[in-house]
Motif scaffolding. Structure first.
Motif, PDB file in Angstrom:
ATOM      1  N   GLY A  43      82.377  49.781  31.063  1.00 45.58           N
ATOM      2  CA  GLY A  43      82.041  51.049  31.748  1.00 45.58           C
ATOM      3  C   GLY A  43      81.830  50.821  33.223  1.00 45.58           C
ATOM      4  O   GLY A  43      80.929  51.387  33.833  1.00 45.58           O
TER       5      GLY A  43
ATOM      6  N   ARG B  54      80.412  50.879  41.393  1.00 51.98           N
ATOM      7  CA  ARG B  54      79.207  51.078  42.226  1.00 51.98           C
ATOM      8  C   ARG B  54      78.305  49.845  42.206  1.00 51.98           C
ATOM      9  O   ARG B  54      77.755  49.448  43.213  1.00 51.98           O
ATOM     10  CB  ARG B  54      78.416  52.259  41.621  1.00 51.98           C
ATOM     11  CG  ARG B  54      78.127  53.407  42.532  1.00 51.98           C
ATOM     12  CD  ARG B  54      77.604  54.594  41.732  1.00 51.98           C
ATOM     13  NE  ARG B  54      76.800  54.247  40.590  1.00 51.98           N
ATOM     14  CZ  ARG B  54      75.487  54.409  40.493  1.00 51.98           C
ATOM     15  NH1 ARG B  54      74.815  54.914  41.502  1.00 51.98           N
ATOM     16  NH2 ARG B  54      74.840  54.093  39.393  1.00 51.98           N
TER      17      ARG B  54
ATOM     18  N   ASP C 109      87.030  50.013  31.306  1.00 52.03           N
ATOM     19  CA  ASP C 109      86.587  51.415  31.321  1.00 52.03           C
ATOM     20  C   ASP C 109      87.635  52.257  30.611  1.00 52.03           C
ATOM     21  O   ASP C 109      88.829  51.965  30.667  1.00 52.03           O
ATOM     22  CB  ASP C 109      86.408  51.909  32.758  1.00 52.03           C
ATOM     23  CG  ASP C 109      85.486  53.111  32.837  1.00 52.03           C
ATOM     24  OD1 ASP C 109      84.341  52.968  33.312  1.00 52.03           O
ATOM     25  OD2 ASP C 109      85.914  54.220  32.424  1.00 52.03           O
TER      26      ASP C 109
END
Ligand SMILES: C[S@@+](CC[C@H](N)C(=O)[O-])C[C@H]1O[C@@H](n2cnc3c(N)ncnc32)[C@H](O)[C@@H]1O
Length: 280
Positions: A57, A62, A78
């Motif tokens: 994920g 970030r 992901d």
């Protein structure tokens, strides 16, 4: 505080592809704080040049970005190609130490004992069964590996907005869907104490570390716009017509609760990491 943990997020997990381009702007994380978190992670896991990281994920990267930039072997997986495209765009040239795979965190395409560090931030709740995701992480982690369950906690004002929109949208949802659908079976919530409890039950040595603490400021308009642009899963729970009614109601709530949309709200936020070791 109002929570709707009965919602099965796996039903709406694909919404990330629709909002990939908005994602970073609606989950603010200053660059200096991301650097601080990256450095803290490297310190916690006592990273060596050979340390292999996996992030199920990974989204827009970030959290992983500063670690990737430092040259560590980093694999991200992901379900959403669009989210990972946002990460790809952050590099002038794709770094050789980064591998991105489109796939499901519930069925990791890796051999047992493959990684020194696995880290997740806000992903296991997206899975049909978060415990399956957890067992996959455990499987691919080396015997001396470290699992980091990270949480970018909401500020008090973000919680106020979240709770208000939840309350409004839940009414529309309850009207349009049969009771059985609005109350799915409660599943393991992979956050905070519940996550720590499960990891301890599975034999891990667990500690929680606040990796960063900072002051976050956002205007009412910025916060409202994020909901209006459907940046959160909650916004995808109802039909478009119901969403339009809910967002109008939410706008009225914003107007009634804040003097103007230009008001800037400010509060401390933290980034916490549950560290699991000896989880064999
Ligand atoms: C809330 S975002 C978190 C992104 C990133 N970890 C962060 O903290 O910014 C959840 C991410 O999990 C991904 N995701 C949802 N279901 C997934 C699944 N079954 N397997 C892998 N990734 C999934 C979404 O596409 C999205 O990128």
């Amino acid at each position: 505080m109002l929570t709707i943990m009965s919602i099965d997020w796996s039903v709406i997990s694909n919404y990330y592809s629709q909002i990939a381009q908005l994602y970073d702007a609606t989950r603010p994380l200053p660059e200096s704080i991301a650097e601080q978190i990256g450095d803290r992670i490297l310190q916690i896991v006592e990273a060596k040049p050979t340390t292999k990281f996996l992030e199920p994920g990974i989204g827009t990267g970030r959290i992983g970005f500063p670690i990737i930039q430092k040259g560590y072997s980093y694999t991200g997986i992901d379900i959403s190609r669009e989210m990972m495209d946002e990460l790809r765009r952050k590099f002038i040239q794709m770094p050789q130490n980064l591998t991105l795979i489109q796939g499901d965190a519930s069925s990791l395409p890796f051999e047992d004992n493959s990684f020194d560090v696995v880290l997740t931030t806000h992903v296991l709740h997206c899975l049909a069964d978060p415990l399956v995701g957890l067992s996959e992480i455990r499987r691919v982690l080396k015997p001396n590996g470290v699992y980091l369950a990270c949480e970018n906690l909401l500020s008090s004002y973000q919680k106020e907005f979240w709770d208000s929109f939840t309350r409004i949208v839940s009414q529309y949802r309850a009207k349009s869907q049969p009771e059985t659908e609005t109350q799915p079976e409660k599943k393991f919530s992979p956050f905070g104490e519940e996550m720590q409890r499960v990891l301890k039950e599975q034999g891990a040595t667990v500690e929680t570390i606040t990796a960063a603490r900072w002051q976050q400021s956002q205007s009412v308009s910025e916060l409202f716009d994020a909901f209006q642009s459907k940046a959160f899963g909650l916004c995808w729970l109802v039909s478009e017509a119901e969403f339009q009614k809910a967002i109008q109601e939410f706008k009225t709530w914003c107007q009634q609760n804040y003097e103007s949309f230009d008001v800037v709200l400010s509060d401390e936020v933290t980034f916490d990491i549950t560290v699991a070791r000896n989880w064999v």
